[in-house]
Design an enzyme around this catalytic site. Structure first.
Site, PDB file in Angstrom:
ATOM      1  CE  LYS A  55      -3.870  -2.157   2.448  1.00  0.00           C
ATOM      2  NZ  LYS A  55      -4.662  -2.156   3.700  1.00  0.00           N
ATOM      3  CB  ALA A  73      -2.203   0.247   8.868  1.00  0.00           C
ATOM      4  CG  ASP A  74      -3.826  -5.421   5.527  1.00  0.00           C
ATOM      5  OD1 ASP A  74      -4.641  -4.974   4.700  1.00  0.00           O
ATOM      6  OD2 ASP A  74      -3.845  -6.589   5.951  1.00  0.00           O
ATOM      7  CB  THR A  75      -5.966  -4.988  10.833  1.00  0.00           C
ATOM      8  OG1 THR A  75      -5.412  -3.713  11.170  1.00  0.00           O
ATOM      9  CG2 THR A  75      -6.241  -5.774  12.101  1.00  0.00           C
ATOM     10  N   GLY A 110      -0.055  -4.610  10.544  1.00  0.00           N
ATOM     11  CA  GLY A 110       1.214  -4.208   9.952  1.00  0.00           C
ATOM     12  C   GLY A 110       1.115  -2.749   9.560  1.00  0.00           C
TER      13      GLY A 110
END
Length: 188
Positions: A55, A73-75, A110
């Site tokens: 991203k 971010a990524d969850t 992250g």
């Protein structure tokens, strides 16, 4: 270094926007256009950091400069050695919540941050303990709240099935604010 007033958020998550806004940042939202794909053999606990880097690469390619902090971010939710994604329908949401009912799962976020040609990435993990709910209570939650846009089919702020969290609340919400602020404070 003092806290910046503006950040560029490479995410359309209303929860991440809320976290940063509540922390006092002026937030410009830029939607990443990259497909959230990752190598099939990548350890699940490394997936969110990998995706946050994808991203960041995408967002930075059209933001073009980084005088302000850029945060992507990524969850993910990891339960029973499997990734639990966003449910495609209410029946899938029920299946996810029913499987995790009364059990423990991990939430990993992250984050990639960039400013002035410096970029870092990291992950934060929290353990979420669910209490035992009846099928009726689970269906009530699914019917009352939007569950389809959330990894694991729940929102930490509203789900009555959460017994306790081992880790940062905001990490489960979608952005580990404590760590983000710590990184900003120490930015060189």
């Amino acid at each position: 270094m003092q806290k910046p007033t503006k950040v560029i958020l490479g995410s359309q998550s209303p929860r991440r926007l809320e976290i940063l806004s509540d922390a006092g940042f002026e937030v410009e939202v830029v939607k990443p256009t990259v497909a959230e794909n990752f190598p099939f053999d990548l350890d699940f606990y490394k997936v969110p950091e990998y995706l946050s880097k994808l991203k960041m690469h995408d967002v930075y390619s059209y933001v073009g400069e980084d005088n302000d902090y850029i945060i992507c971010a990524d969850t993910v939710v990891i339960f029973d050695n499997k990734l639990v994604g966003k449910p495609k329908n209410k029946e899938k949401a029920f299946k996810y919540l029913k499987a995790m009912n009364g059990k423990i799962h991990d939430v990993v976020t992250g984050v990639s941050m960039r400013k002035n040609k410096k970029q870092i990435s990291f992950s934060e993990k929290s353990k979420v303990f669910f209490k035992e709910l009846s099928d009726e209570q689970i269906w009530h939650y699914i019917e009352k709240f939007e569950t389809l846009d959330k990894a694991g089919a729940y929102n930490i702020q509203e789900y009555i099935g959460v017994e306790k969290i081992d880790g940062e609340f905001y990490n489960v919400m979608g952005l580990p604010l404590k760590r983000v602020l710590q990184e900003i404070k120490g930015w060189k």
